[in-house]
Design an enzyme around this catalytic site. Sequence first.
Site, PDB file in Angstrom:
ATOM      1  N   GLU A  60     -37.970  -9.476   1.091  1.00  0.00           N
ATOM      2  CA  GLU A  60     -38.009 -10.061   2.432  1.00  0.00           C
ATOM      3  C   GLU A  60     -38.123 -11.575   2.436  1.00  0.00           C
ATOM      4  OE1 GLU A  60     -39.686  -7.359   1.551  1.00  0.00           O
ATOM      5  OE2 GLU A  60     -38.874  -5.802   2.865  1.00  0.00           O
ATOM      6  N   HIS A 129     -45.292   1.690   9.270  1.00  0.00           N
ATOM      7  CA  HIS A 129     -44.013   1.691   9.980  1.00  0.00           C
ATOM      8  C   HIS A 129     -44.271   1.652  11.489  1.00  0.00           C
ATOM      9  CE1 HIS A 129     -42.979   3.418   6.057  1.00  0.00           C
ATOM     10  NE2 HIS A 129     -41.737   3.044   6.268  1.00  0.00           N
TER      11      HIS A 129
END
Lengths: 328, 341
Positions: A60, A129
């Site tokens: 990321e 999540h």
Amino acid sequence: MAMMEYIDAIRLAMKEEMERDDSVFVLGEDVGVKGGVFTTTKGLQDQFGQERVLDTPLAESAIAGVAIGAAMYGMKPIAEMQYSDFMLPATNQIISEAAKIRYRSNNDWSCPVVIRAPIGGGIFGGLYHSQCPESIFFGTPGLKIVAPYSAYDAKGLLKAAVRDPDPVLFFENKKCYKLIKEDVPESDYTVPIGEANLLREGDDITVIGYSLPLHFAMQAAEELEREQGITAHILDLRTLQPLDREAITAAVRRTGKVLIVHEDNKTGGVGAEVAAIIAEECLFELDAPIFRLCGPDVPAMPISPPMEKFFMLSKDKLKAEMLRLAQY
Amino acid sequence: MDTQGTVKKVNRHEPLGLTDGQVIDMYRYMLLARKYDERSLLLQRAGKINFHVSGIGQEAAQVAAAFALDRENDYFLPYYRDYAFVLTVGMTTRELMLSVFAKAEDPNSGGRQMPGHFGSKRLRIVTGSSPVTTQVPHAVGFALAAKMRKQKFVSFVTFGEGSSNQGDFHEACNFAGVNKLPVIIMCENNQYAISIPAHRQLGGKVSDRALGYGFPGVRVDGNDPLEVYRVVKEARERAIAGEGPTLIEAMMYRLSPHSTSDNDLAYRTKEEVEENWKKDGLAHFRNYLTELGLWDDEQERDFAAQCNLELKEAIEYADNAPFPKPEDTLLHVYSESEEGV
């Protein structure tokens, strides 16, 4: 106008901006061949090719950092973080770099990058999540942060973000992807960054929030009006940074009672700043204490259904709190 | 042997395509950077400025790398010891001094950043920060843009061996390797990350890591500017030919303390530092030029005097230049125009 889901509106915004400007490109994990784990970028690689819809290594900070470099060159990257829970490795790139590039170079360099990241729970995603990381980035000058509630705003704000000369974090709500379905113009329009939107007018209480919880607030407001004649005035912040101070104070003055809602946890959340603005600017126009209804102060959302339900906001939770405020 | 009976020094620069004039210029930039560095240290010691972070011992590799690049088109992402590099790609001593004195006219940051945090769009020097190695992914982003836009430029990025341990280094190298991007990634291995010696920072060689990223890694003597020139030039040719990135590890030694706030003798010996002064690339390059008859003591004296005069003027200018207005602190958080919309 076409009936479309929130996720379709996001995809359409990217498609239109990529057609409009060949410096716009998308990069991230699984955005290309797969079209995104949620199908947000589905079909884009077929239309625009592998370079402009770039599948990246699973890293990321590189996704953000490479996008920042390309943006400084003059490209218009849209970097996708697969889940906002996974964008923390990129935090240094976002906060130390993107946010400060214009400032530290005395306006010589700029960084027109968009970083999209899905937020929120209610999908049995468990701790990693389901998070809402807005407050991590909120309060970092140099960043703009948007978090649309409607499909119309999702399209218009994303297009505005792409055209913005500064870095924009675009927090899309993954529960809204399929839940929100409405008429969205297929023509070109933008929703200005920095402007809140009045979703509903009312005289008894004001609700201020952003993203998914406003969906529950709208449902609760309809029931309260029908069942008890209580009318709610509901303001969607849409942009979290910079906050639309005028719209916030105007919405509070309308009823003198305010409930602030968000799914991000309560302490240090965006709502705390909204409450501070209200206290600074219209304390003596309040007829009740400022109410906040937020995610609980626990590290993140558990996956077990009753626990997830406990964490999440809902129409019923909103309705109860709105009623309590109305009766205060 | 020539007719005088002395050993004739081998000309090593001509086979690399460097003219006598170019190697003399290389040496001049090295010396100018050295003088700049020494003067900044004095300014700090005299209380005229707050802080200086030195690049002494690293000038040879920096200047050589700059000469191997296209100084009209490439993009540069230097780190905080790269005074010699930025001088070689066009920044002036006046501009550097404006930064040192934190004055409004400083082109790097308008007096906002510490010295050594370079940036100039005019010179394609990309603005940098203090968290180390964040610039490596940016360099890869510039290289990605070059590939997408089919532009014949490369990006060139430097950093120290300590910061080669950051995740951003690894993530960026891998990204560049996967996409075969035109980026040259040069580690200036000066043996110290503040107080930590290289053997406590690195389990192996920085250059060997390139193997895992799928592109060449080259270790080079950073005190030998002609060798650095050669490997950077080859890296650039590979990059422009679409063959992807190169990792270069230039070996050198940080002859100064980390910064003006550091006492280096707390963690290394005087003898070690003195031993490394004997390897100083600048002094060796001067000898090389002298032996070839391209440089002599008189030229050295004249050029040193010229540097001193230039620095004196730069310091006077910067010292007398106005500070930013206090309220300018509030400017440039966001664009004030509607550009791009």
